[in-house]
Design a protein around this motif. Structure first.
Motif, PDB file in Angstrom:
ATOM      1  N   THR A  98      47.472  50.117  45.673  1.00 18.97           N
ATOM      2  CA  THR A  98      48.019  48.713  45.835  1.00 18.97           C
ATOM      3  C   THR A  98      49.551  48.690  45.530  1.00 18.97           C
ATOM      4  O   THR A  98      50.054  49.128  44.321  1.00 18.97           O
ATOM      5  N   GLU A  99      50.430  48.513  46.213  1.00 20.62           N
ATOM      6  CA  GLU A  99      51.988  48.358  45.855  1.00 20.62           C
ATOM      7  C   GLU A  99      52.347  47.133  45.358  1.00 20.62           C
ATOM      8  O   GLU A  99      51.577  46.169  45.549  1.00 20.62           O
ATOM      9  N   LYS A 100      53.090  47.113  44.218  1.00 31.58           N
ATOM     10  CA  LYS A 100      53.525  45.467  43.669  1.00 31.58           C
ATOM     11  C   LYS A 100      54.321  45.067  44.938  1.00 31.58           C
ATOM     12  O   LYS A 100      55.161  45.610  45.504  1.00 31.58           O
ATOM     13  N   ARG A 101      54.051  43.873  44.955  1.00 30.89           N
ATOM     14  CA  ARG A 101      54.543  43.077  45.861  1.00 30.89           C
ATOM     15  C   ARG A 101      56.258  42.976  45.942  1.00 30.89           C
ATOM     16  O   ARG A 101      57.060  42.772  44.831  1.00 30.89           O
ATOM     17  N   GLY A 102      56.797  43.569  46.931  1.00 27.17           N
ATOM     18  CA  GLY A 102      58.235  43.764  47.034  1.00 27.17           C
ATOM     19  C   GLY A 102      58.758  44.793  46.228  1.00 27.17           C
ATOM     20  O   GLY A 102      59.937  45.076  46.467  1.00 27.17           O
ATOM     21  N   GLY A 103      58.045  45.265  45.299  1.00 24.85           N
ATOM     22  CA  GLY A 103      58.725  46.270  44.467  1.00 24.85           C
ATOM     23  C   GLY A 103      58.295  47.947  45.180  1.00 24.85           C
ATOM     24  O   GLY A 103      59.078  48.668  44.616  1.00 24.85           O
ATOM     25  N   GLY A 104      57.285  47.889  45.847  1.00 26.09           N
ATOM     26  CA  GLY A 104      57.234  49.256  46.176  1.00 26.09           C
ATOM     27  C   GLY A 104      56.506  50.329  45.327  1.00 26.09           C
ATOM     28  O   GLY A 104      56.741  51.714  45.403  1.00 26.09           O
ATOM     29  N   LYS A 105      56.065  50.076  44.107  1.00 28.67           N
ATOM     30  CA  LYS A 105      55.632  50.945  43.291  1.00 28.67           C
ATOM     31  C   LYS A 105      54.171  50.792  43.126  1.00 28.67           C
ATOM     32  O   LYS A 105      53.570  49.796  43.448  1.00 28.67           O
ATOM     33  N   ILE A 106      53.340  51.967  42.810  1.00 27.94           N
ATOM     34  CA  ILE A 106      51.991  51.947  42.802  1.00 27.94           C
ATOM     35  C   ILE A 106      51.608  51.457  41.277  1.00 27.94           C
ATOM     36  O   ILE A 106      52.217  51.725  40.233  1.00 27.94           O
ATOM     37  N   VAL A 107      50.718  50.511  41.478  1.00 27.06           N
ATOM     38  CA  VAL A 107      50.223  49.826  40.235  1.00 27.06           C
ATOM     39  C   VAL A 107      49.397  50.959  39.497  1.00 27.06           C
ATOM     40  O   VAL A 107      48.574  51.558  40.101  1.00 27.06           O
ATOM     41  N   SER A 108      49.565  51.179  38.086  1.00 32.12           N
ATOM     42  CA  SER A 108      48.909  51.975  37.233  1.00 32.12           C
ATOM     43  C   SER A 108      47.309  51.633  37.424  1.00 32.12           C
ATOM     44  O   SER A 108      47.113  50.435  37.194  1.00 32.12           O
ATOM     45  N   LEU A 109      46.358  52.348  37.300  1.00 25.51           N
ATOM     46  CA  LEU A 109      45.243  52.099  37.149  1.00 25.51           C
ATOM     47  C   LEU A 109      44.635  51.479  35.836  1.00 25.51           C
ATOM     48  O   LEU A 109      45.377  52.211  34.724  1.00 25.51           O
ATOM     49  N   ASN A 110      44.052  50.677  35.845  1.00 24.17           N
ATOM     50  CA  ASN A 110      43.522  49.854  34.503  1.00 24.17           C
ATOM     51  C   ASN A 110      41.754  50.157  34.795  1.00 24.17           C
ATOM     52  O   ASN A 110      41.182  49.313  35.226  1.00 24.17           O
ATOM     53  N   CYS A 111      41.460  51.270  34.254  1.00 22.55           N
ATOM     54  CA  CYS A 111      39.911  51.547  34.477  1.00 22.55           C
ATOM     55  C   CYS A 111      38.910  51.485  33.402  1.00 22.55           C
ATOM     56  O   CYS A 111      37.796  51.583  33.625  1.00 22.55           O
ATOM     57  N   GLY A 112      39.620  50.936  32.480  1.00 25.57           N
ATOM     58  CA  GLY A 112      38.771  50.215  31.230  1.00 25.57           C
ATOM     59  C   GLY A 112      37.862  49.384  31.642  1.00 25.57           C
ATOM     60  O   GLY A 112      37.870  48.581  32.873  1.00 25.57           O
ATOM     61  N   ALA A 113      37.031  48.858  30.628  1.00 27.55           N
ATOM     62  CA  ALA A 113      36.093  47.699  30.845  1.00 27.55           C
ATOM     63  C   ALA A 113      36.494  46.405  30.699  1.00 27.55           C
ATOM     64  O   ALA A 113      36.393  45.826  29.765  1.00 27.55           O
ATOM     65  N   SER A 114      37.452  46.063  31.541  1.00 27.26           N
ATOM     66  CA  SER A 114      38.098  44.945  31.454  1.00 27.26           C
ATOM     67  C   SER A 114      37.434  43.755  31.787  1.00 27.26           C
ATOM     68  O   SER A 114      37.749  42.636  31.084  1.00 27.26           O
ATOM     69  N   SER A 115      36.299  43.810  32.416  1.00 24.90           N
ATOM     70  CA  SER A 115      35.329  42.748  32.469  1.00 24.90           C
ATOM     71  C   SER A 115      34.513  42.306  31.157  1.00 24.90           C
ATOM     72  O   SER A 115      33.569  41.408  31.343  1.00 24.90           O
ATOM     73  N   SER A 116      34.570  43.120  30.340  1.00 19.50           N
ATOM     74  CA  SER A 116      33.584  42.906  29.102  1.00 19.50           C
ATOM     75  C   SER A 116      33.832  41.868  28.348  1.00 19.50           C
ATOM     76  O   SER A 116      35.142  41.211  28.227  1.00 19.50           O
ATOM     77  N   ALA A 117      33.057  41.255  27.632  1.00 20.13           N
ATOM     78  CA  ALA A 117      33.245  39.988  26.558  1.00 20.13           C
ATOM     79  C   ALA A 117      32.291  40.213  25.525  1.00 20.13           C
ATOM     80  O   ALA A 117      31.319  41.075  25.703  1.00 20.13           O
ATOM     81  N   PRO A 118      32.490  39.685  24.561  1.00 25.81           N
ATOM     82  CA  PRO A 118      31.753  39.863  23.353  1.00 25.81           C
ATOM     83  C   PRO A 118      30.342  39.522  23.862  1.00 25.81           C
ATOM     84  O   PRO A 118      29.803  38.532  24.147  1.00 25.81           O
ATOM     85  N   GLY A 119      29.396  40.465  23.149  1.00 22.68           N
ATOM     86  CA  GLY A 119      27.948  40.161  23.554  1.00 22.68           C
ATOM     87  C   GLY A 119      27.334  40.728  24.498  1.00 22.68           C
ATOM     88  O   GLY A 119      26.062  40.596  24.616  1.00 22.68           O
ATOM     89  N   ILE A 120      27.979  41.168  25.684  1.00 28.40           N
ATOM     90  CA  ILE A 120      27.606  41.652  26.871  1.00 28.40           C
ATOM     91  C   ILE A 120      27.837  43.015  26.979  1.00 28.40           C
ATOM     92  O   ILE A 120      27.358  43.592  28.160  1.00 28.40           O
ATOM     93  N   ASP A 121      28.222  43.576  26.123  1.00 25.98           N
ATOM     94  CA  ASP A 121      28.582  45.256  26.414  1.00 25.98           C
ATOM     95  C   ASP A 121      27.069  45.869  26.071  1.00 25.98           C
ATOM     96  O   ASP A 121      26.475  45.621  25.364  1.00 25.98           O
ATOM     97  N   PRO A 122      27.027  47.125  26.981  1.00 20.39           N
ATOM     98  CA  PRO A 122      25.763  47.596  26.869  1.00 20.39           C
ATOM     99  C   PRO A 122      25.631  48.298  25.514  1.00 20.39           C
ATOM    100  O   PRO A 122      26.406  48.787  24.977  1.00 20.39           O
ATOM    101  N   PRO A 123      24.421  48.100  24.893  1.00 17.82           N
ATOM    102  CA  PRO A 123      24.208  48.387  23.471  1.00 17.82           C
ATOM    103  C   PRO A 123      24.463  49.797  23.201  1.00 17.82           C
ATOM    104  O   PRO A 123      23.360  50.803  23.749  1.00 17.82           O
TER     105      PRO A 123
END
Length: 221
Positions: A98-123
């Motif tokens: 995905t290119e940044k809008r108007g910038g023509g640069k590739i967005v760096s991958l954020n592959c970490g567990a960004s969707s995690s929240a306290p208490g719901i990570d797998p034990p």
């Protein structure tokens, strides 16, 4: 004709809603081999996103969605995890291309567990030490498979990692079923011998029996 699946027989449904139960069913899926499959499926995105990050995200999403899982056996559970992994890989690729809008640069991958929240990570299954163990196991499995003769290497890889039936392996490789059966028997013995030798020289504490691609069970190390 497909060979009989041992999991079609009666099987006790494991407790996977609790932390301890979840750890056991995750171990049954052999995260080290999942790591190898993820690495293979990442393709070009592997340069920007570590397979370990995708595995962590996969396990977190699976833990969060466990209440919707209808248990159909260990093989089906592993396939379910790989389906989630494929979604994580697709998300990573989308972010990569995905290119940044108007910038023509590739967005760096954020592959970490960004969707995690306290208490719901797998034990326990995504801790740095556990993931490091998965990575070490994966390196040993990869080395054991790489050492196999060329004519049996792909057969063992598809049977062991992808958990394909012998019939599906034959279809994928466009080989007679009898040839696949012969190569799996020969390759399984060679693989187990090499795997045991590699494990003996490693610091990993393993099960007494090496994974057997000819047995049809989910492989373990």
């Amino acid at each position: 004709m497909h060979e009989a699946d041992p999991e079609q027989q009666s099987e006790v449904v494991p407790e996977f809603q609790t932390p301890d139960g979840w750890r056991r069913v995750i171990d049954s899926a052999n995260p080290a081999t999942l790591l190898l499959i993820i690495e293979s499926r990442l393709g070009i995105a592997a340069k920007e996103c570590a397979s370990e990050d995708i595995l962590q995200e996969t396990l977190i999403r699976a833990w969060q969605a466990r209440s919707s899982l209808q248990w159909q056996g260990y093989r089906a559970f592993r396939s379910w995890l790989l389906t989630i992994a494929d979604r994580c890989i697709a998300d990573a690729r989308e972010r990569h291309f995905t290119e940044k809008r108007g910038g023509g640069k590739i967005v760096s991958l954020n592959c970490g567990a960004s969707s995690s929240a306290p208490g719901i990570d797998p034990p326990g299954s995504t801790t740095p030490s556990r993931v490091a163990r998965y990575r070490e196991e994966a390196q040993i499995i990869r080395a054991a498979i790489s050492d196999l003769p060329e004519d049996v290497r792909d057969v063992i890889r598809l049977r062991l990692l992808e958990q394909l039936t012998m019939h599906d392996v034959a279809t994928r490789l466009e080989l007679p079923l009898s040839t696949v059966q012969h190569r799996i028997r020969r390759g399984a013995a060679l693989y187990q011998t090499r795997l045991r030798a590699l494990l003996a020289s490693s610091s990993i504490c393993v099960h007494d029996r090496a994974p057997n691609p000819d047995a049809g069970a989910v492989p373990k190390v």
